[in-house]
Scaffold this active site. Structure first.
Site, PDB file in Angstrom:
ATOM      1  N   LYS A 283       0.873  -1.180   0.000  1.00  0.00           N
ATOM      2  CA  LYS A 283       0.000   0.000   0.000  1.00  0.00           C
ATOM      3  C   LYS A 283       0.916   1.240   0.000  1.00  0.00           C
ATOM      4  O   LYS A 283       1.866   1.308   0.775  1.00  0.00           O
ATOM      5  CB  LYS A 283      -0.889  -0.012   1.252  1.00  0.00           C
ATOM      6  CG  LYS A 283      -1.912   1.065   1.308  1.00  0.00           C
ATOM      7  CD  LYS A 283      -2.839   0.936   2.533  1.00  0.00           C
ATOM      8  CE  LYS A 283      -4.026   0.085   2.245  1.00  0.00           C
ATOM      9  NZ  LYS A 283      -5.088   0.206   3.293  1.00  0.00           N
ATOM     10  N   GLU A 369     -18.295  -6.389  11.293  1.00  0.00           N
ATOM     11  CA  GLU A 369     -19.223  -5.679  12.191  1.00  0.00           C
ATOM     12  C   GLU A 369     -20.252  -6.625  12.816  1.00  0.00           C
ATOM     13  O   GLU A 369     -20.648  -6.451  13.964  1.00  0.00           O
ATOM     14  CB  GLU A 369     -19.953  -4.567  11.425  1.00  0.00           C
ATOM     15  CG  GLU A 369     -19.080  -3.360  11.084  1.00  0.00           C
ATOM     16  CD  GLU A 369     -18.223  -3.555   9.848  1.00  0.00           C
ATOM     17  OE1 GLU A 369     -18.319  -4.626   9.203  1.00  0.00           O
ATOM     18  OE2 GLU A 369     -17.438  -2.649   9.511  1.00  0.00           O
ATOM     19  N   ARG A 397     -25.087  -3.330   8.534  1.00  0.00           N
ATOM     20  CA  ARG A 397     -24.709  -4.734   8.264  1.00  0.00           C
ATOM     21  C   ARG A 397     -24.941  -5.622   9.492  1.00  0.00           C
ATOM     22  O   ARG A 397     -25.065  -6.830   9.401  1.00  0.00           O
ATOM     23  CB  ARG A 397     -23.242  -4.746   7.839  1.00  0.00           C
ATOM     24  CG  ARG A 397     -22.669  -6.072   7.579  1.00  0.00           C
ATOM     25  CD  ARG A 397     -21.343  -5.968   6.871  1.00  0.00           C
ATOM     26  NE  ARG A 397     -21.536  -5.713   5.426  1.00  0.00           N
ATOM     27  CZ  ARG A 397     -20.535  -5.808   4.553  1.00  0.00           C
ATOM     28  NH1 ARG A 397     -19.326  -6.091   4.970  1.00  0.00           N
ATOM     29  NH2 ARG A 397     -20.743  -5.601   3.270  1.00  0.00           N
TER      30      ARG A 397
HETATM   31  C1  LIG Z   1     -18.269  -3.157   5.946  1.00  0.00           C
HETATM   32  C2  LIG Z   1     -17.134  -2.160   5.951  1.00  0.00           C
HETATM   33  N1  LIG Z   1     -16.495  -1.894   7.114  1.00  0.00           N
HETATM   34  C3  LIG Z   1     -15.485  -0.988   7.143  1.00  0.00           C
HETATM   35  C4  LIG Z   1     -15.092  -0.345   5.996  1.00  0.00           C
HETATM   36  C5  LIG Z   1     -14.006   0.712   6.048  1.00  0.00           C
HETATM   37  N2  LIG Z   1     -12.860   0.342   5.226  1.00  0.00           N
HETATM   38  C6  LIG Z   1     -12.673   0.838   4.027  1.00  0.00           C
HETATM   39  S1  LIG Z   1     -11.303   0.247   3.292  1.00  0.00           S
HETATM   40  C7  LIG Z   1     -10.913  -0.664   4.680  1.00  0.00           C
HETATM   41  C8  LIG Z   1      -9.685  -1.503   4.723  1.00  0.00           C
HETATM   42  C9  LIG Z   1      -9.671  -2.407   3.515  1.00  0.00           C
HETATM   43  O1  LIG Z   1      -8.517  -3.219   3.585  1.00  0.00           O
HETATM   44  P1  LIG Z   1      -8.214  -4.127   2.324  1.00  0.00           P
HETATM   45  O2  LIG Z   1      -9.430  -4.860   1.911  1.00  0.00           O
HETATM   46  O3  LIG Z   1      -7.013  -4.913   2.662  1.00  0.00           O
HETATM   47  O4  LIG Z   1      -7.907  -3.094   1.146  1.00  0.00           O
HETATM   48  P2  LIG Z   1      -6.615  -2.142   1.016  1.00  0.00           P
HETATM   49  O5  LIG Z   1      -7.073  -0.772   1.484  1.00  0.00           O
HETATM   50  O6  LIG Z   1      -5.526  -2.692   1.852  1.00  0.00           O
HETATM   51  O7  LIG Z   1      -6.290  -2.147  -0.454  1.00  0.00           O
HETATM   52  C10 LIG Z   1     -11.885  -0.518   5.641  1.00  0.00           C
HETATM   53  C11 LIG Z   1     -11.864  -1.182   6.966  1.00  0.00           C
HETATM   54  C12 LIG Z   1     -15.801  -0.653   4.808  1.00  0.00           C
HETATM   55  N3  LIG Z   1     -15.533  -0.022   3.634  1.00  0.00           N
HETATM   56  N4  LIG Z   1     -16.785  -1.566   4.808  1.00  0.00           N
HETATM   57 MG   LIG Z   2      -5.047  -4.588   2.478  1.00  0.00          MG
END
Ligand SMILES: Cc1ncc(C[n+]2csc(CCOP(=O)(O)OP(=O)(O)O)c2C)c(N)n1
Ligand SMILES: [Mg+2]
Ligand SMILES: CC(=O)[C@@H](O)[C@H](O)COP(=O)(O)O
Length: 649
Positions: A283, A369, A397
Site C-alpha cells: 500500500k 461488524e 450490516r
Molecule cells: C463493511 C465495511 N467496514 C469498514 C469499511 C471501512 N474500510 C474501508 S477500506 C478498509 C480496509 C480495507 O482493507 P483491504 O481490503 O485490505 O484493502 P486495502 O485498502 O488494503 O487495499 C476498511 C476497513 C468498509 N468499507 N466496509
Molecule cells: Mg489490504
C-alpha cells in the site's frame, strides 16, 4: 504526450512493450500523487494496485469480462485505464465518484463501498453467465486482505468452491493491511506466504540469474515467474487454505511485477474454473511519504503537499471523533469494565487512544461488524461493558446482531456511530443516514444524538452506565463546532435551547441539527412566529416532556440528519397520536434516496436541510397556506388541523 494520455480504453494497453508498461506504471503513480494530493482520496490503496490493474486489463476484456472491486476505494487506476484520465473532480459535487459508478462507465459494476461483498457479486455474476450460455465471459474479483476478514467472503468462497465450472478469478490484493496491519488468523496465514523464506529466496536467486543473462532472459524470467510461483507454492504449503476448498491457488505473485501478474492471470484465465491469484503488494508503493506512514500508509488522505505528504488542511477545532476518543479514555480510567471493539478502524473511530492507554481492553475484529456486535453481547454476558465503535453506515450490516444478540438478551452494549448523517465525498454508501430509522425499531434500545462536545461527553457517560440493553450514540464526520447551552433542562433530560412568548412552533432538533433549529427559530421570530427549540438528547424512546411540550404548541417540526422515513420525526408523530396529542407534525430530514457524493454543505442545500428552506416551509404552514412539497419534508396536516390560535403562552 505521456503514454497515459494515449490510453482511452483497456485495448490500448495490448500493444505496449515491457518498457512502455513500466513507463506507464511510473506515469500513473506520478499522476495519482499529483492529483489525489489536491482532491484527497484513497492514495495509498491505489498506489498499491498499479501493475495489478494494468495486468488485469491486458489479460481480460472488460466490460465483456466483469471486473468487481471489493470496497471499490482502489479503483482509480481502473478509472484511468477505462477512459477517465482526469481525476481532478474526484469525490466533488458533480465530479467523478471515489468508487466505481455505473453512470460513469460500462466498465464499472459494484458501487457500494461496503467491504467483503465482491466474491458474492462474482458468485452471482458467474452463475448468471453460465446459466445464460455466456461461457466465454470471465468474472474477476479484486479483494484486499482486509476485506477477506469479512464473513461474506467466506460465505461466497463456500459457494464458489461448490462448482468448478465457472470462469471466476479472485485476485487477492495482499498488502498486509486494512488501515493498520490486518488482524487474525487469515492475515497470519497470508503473512506466512509473504515472508516465507522459500518465496523470497526463489524470487531473489532466480531474478539474479536471469538479470545477468540480459534482456531476452529477463523477459523470459518475468514471463514464467507467475506460473512458476503458483506451481511451486504447491510445495510450500501456501495453497493449503484454498486448495482444501477445492479452489486452485496461484501465488504468491509479486503484485508489482506486471509481467509476473500477467503470466499468473493468463494461467488463471485458461484454467476454466475458480482460481485464486495471490498478489503481494505494498500500500503506498512508490511514494515514500505513504510507505513511511505507520498509521495507515495513506489509506485515505485529505489535501497534502505532494512532495512531503504533509497535510495542507488547517488544524481546526477538535473532531467529533477526537472528543469521543478522549472521553472514552476518561471513562475507562474509572471503569475497568469498559472495553472497546473496532472493525478494522481503530484510528478512524478514535479507539486508538483507548488502545494506547489500555492495550488489553480494545479488540480489533477485522472488517467484521456482525461479529463485533455479537462478540460484544458475549463480553456483556461476561460482565464487561463493550463500546463498539463503527461508522454509522456500517451498522446497517449488523442490524440482526444488534436485534437478536444484543437487545433480545438485554445486553449492556454501547454502539458509537461516527460519520452519522450526510458525510459527503464518500458518496451514497457512506452517508450514515439509516441508523435512526433501522435501530429505533429494536425493542429496549436507547439512542442519543449529542449536539456538541459537552453533550457527547455527558451522553457517552450516561450510555455506558446502562447495562440492561443496547445504547447508541451517533455523531457526524468532521469538527464539532460550538457548544449550544441550554436555557433549562427538563426532569427527563430534555434541553430547552430557545423559547418565545408565543407557542406557535416546537422545533425538535436531533444532535448537531441544533444549530439549524436555532437559526430556523430566529427566522420564524422575524415573521412574528414564536418558536421553542428543544434538544431531547436521548431521541429514542421519545421523552415524556417532549410530548407535553408538543401539546402546548400548534406545530411540531423535527429536524434530523437521517432519512425522514422511519426517522425520529415519524416516531414523535406516532407517540403524539398514541398520547392523544393532535398537534400537527412536520418531519424534516433526508429523502429516502441514495445521495450522490459531494460536499456535505452542497448535499444539505440540495435536499433542503437548511434554515432558509425549513423556515420558509414552516412559515407557509403556520400562515395556513399549503406547504410547498420540498424533498425531505413531509407534513402531517391531513389528519389534524393546524391549531388555530392565540399562541400566547
Ligand atoms: C463493511 C465495511 N467496514 C469498514 C469499511 C471501512 N474500510 C474501508 S477500506 C478498509 C480496509 C480495507 O482493507 P483491504 O481490503 O485490505 O484493502 P486495502 O485498502 O488494503 O487495499 C476498511 C476497513 C468498509 N468499507 N466496509
Ligand atoms: Mg489490504
Ligand atoms: C473506503 C472506506 O470505507 C473508508 O476508507 C472511508 O472512505 C473513510 O472515510 P473517512 O475519510 O470519513 O474516514
Amino acid at each position: 504526450m505521456t503514454l497515459l494520455e494515449t490510453i482511452s480504453g483497456p485495448r490500448d494497453l495490448d500493444a505496449l512493450s515491457t518498457e512502455q508498461l513500466e513507463q506507464l506504471a511510473r506515469e500513473i503513480r506520478e499522476y495519482l500523487v499529483a492529483s489525489v494530493s489536491q482532491t484527497g482520496g484513497h492514495l495509498g490503496p491505489n498506489l498499491g494496485v498499479v501493475e495489478l490493474t494494468i495486468a488485469m486489463h491486458r489479460v481480460f476484456d472488460s466490460p465483456r469480462d466483469a471486473i468487481v472491486f471489493d470496497t471499490g476505494h482502489q479503483s482509480y487506476v481502473h478509472k484511468l485505464l477505462t477512459g477517465r484520465r482526469d481525476l481532478s473532480t474526484l469525490r466533488q459535487t458533480g465530479g467523478l465518484a471515489g468508487y466505481p459508478q455505473r453512470s460513469e462507465s460500462e466498465h464499472d459494476i459494484v458501487e457500494s463501498s461496503h467491504a467483503s461483498s465482491s466474491l458474492s457479486w462474482a458468485d452471482g455474476i458467474s452463475k448468471a453467465f453460465e446459466m445464460t450460455g455466456q461461457h466465454d465471459r470471465h468474472v474477476i474479483a479484486v479483494v484486499g486482505d482486509g476485506a477477506l476478514t469479512g464473513g461474506m467472503t467466506w460465505e461466497a468462497l463456500n459457494n464458489i468452491s461448490d462448482d468448478n465450472t465457472r470462469k471466476l478469478i479472485v485476485i487477492v490484493n495482499d498488502n498486509g493491511r486494512s488501515y493498520a496491519p490486518t488482524i487474525g488468523g487469515m492475515a497470519r496465514f497470508l503473512n506466512t506466504v509473504r515472508t516465507k523464506q522459500t518465496y523470497r529466496n526463489l524470487h531473489l536467486s532466480s531474478r539474479r540469474v536471469f538479470d545477468r543473462l540480459g534482456e531476452p532472459a529477463r523477459a523470459f524470467y518475468r514471463g514464467v515467474r507467475g506460473g512458476l510461483h503458483g506451481f511451486l507454492s504447491r510445495f510450500t504449503g501456501n495453497e493449503a487454505l484454498y486448495s482444501n476448498l477445492d479452489i486452485k491457488y496461484i501465488g504468491p505473485i509479486d503484485g508489482h511485477d506486471e509481467h509476473a501478474m500477467e503470466a499468473a492471470l493468463r494461467q488463471a484465465r485458461e484454467y476454466g474454473a475458480p482460481v485464486i491469484v495471490h498478489a503481494i503488494t505494498d500500500k503506498g508503493r512508490g511514494y515514500e511519504p505513504a510507505l513511511r506512514d505507520a498509521a495507515d500508509q495513506f489509506h485515505a488522505v485529505g489535501q497534502i503537499d505532494p512532495e512531503t505528504g504533509e497535510s495542507l488542511e488547517p488544524a481546526s477545532s477538535p473532531s467529533w471523533t477526537n472528543v469521543f476518543a478522549d472521553e472514552l479514555v476518561n471513562l475507562a480510567e474509572h471503569n475497568e469494565r469498559l472495553v472497546g471493539i473496532t472493525a478494522a478502524m481503530l484510528r478512524p473511530t478514535g479507539l486508538h487512544r483507548m488502545a494506547e492507554r489500555f492495550p488489553t481492553r480494545v479488540f480489533d475484529v477485522g472488517i467484521a461488524e456482525q461479529h463485533a456486535a455479537t462478540s460484544a453481547a458475549g463480553l456483556a454476558f461476561g460482565g464487561l461493558h463493550p463500546v463498539v465503535a463503527v461508522y454509522a453506515t456500517f451498522i446497517n450490516r449488523a442490524f440482526d446482531q444488534v436485534l437478536m444478540d444484543v437487545a433480545l438478551h438485554k445486553a449492556g452494549v454501547t454502539f458509537v456511530l461516527d460519520r452519522a448523517g450526510v458525510t459527503g465525498p464518500d458518496g451514497p454508501s457512506h452517508h450514515g443516514v439509516w441508523d435512526l430509522s433501522i435501530l429505533q425499531v429494536v425493542p429496549g434500545i436507547r439512542i442519543a444524538a449529542p449536539r456538541d462536545s459537552v453533550r457527547l461527553a455527558e451522553e457517552l457517560a450516561e450510555a455506558v452506565a446502562v447495562d440492561d440493553g443496547p445504547t447508541v450514540l451517533r455523531f457526524p464526520k468532521g469538527t464539532v463546532g460550538v457548544d449550544y447551552d441550554a436555557v433549562r433542562r427538563a426532569d427527563d433530560g430534555v434541553d430547552v435551547l430557545a423559547e418565545s412568548d408565543r407557542n406557535d412552533v416546537l422545533i425538535v432538533t436531533v444532535g448537531p441539527m441544533a444549530g439549524i433549529g436555532l437559526a430556523v427559530a430566529e427566522r420564524l421570530e422575524a415573521q412574528g412566529i414564536g418558536a421553542t427549540v428543544i434538544d431531547p438528547r436521548w431521541v429514542v424512546p421519545v421523552p415524556r416532556s417532549l410530548i407535553g411540550l408538543a401539546a402546548e404548541h400548534r406545530i411540531v417540526v423535527s429536524i434530523e440528519d437521517g432519512i425522514r422515513v422511519g426517522g425520529i420525526g415519524t416516531r414523535i408523530r406516532q407517540d403524539l397520536r398514541q398520547a392523544g396529542v393532535d398537534t400537527a407534525v412536520t418531519e424534516v430530514g433526508l429523502p429516502d434516496e441514495f445521495l450522490d457524493h459531494g460536499s456535505r454543505a452542497d448535499i444539505l442545500e440540495r435536499v433542503g436541510l437548511t434554515p432558509q428552506h425549513i423556515a420558509r416551509d414552516v412559515t407557509a404552514m403556520v400562515l395556513g397556506s399549503k406547504l410547498p412539497h420540498a424533498r425531505g419534508v413531509s407534513t402531517d396536516t391531513g389528519s389534524t388541523t393546524v391549531r388555530a390560535g392565540s399562541g400566547d403562552r
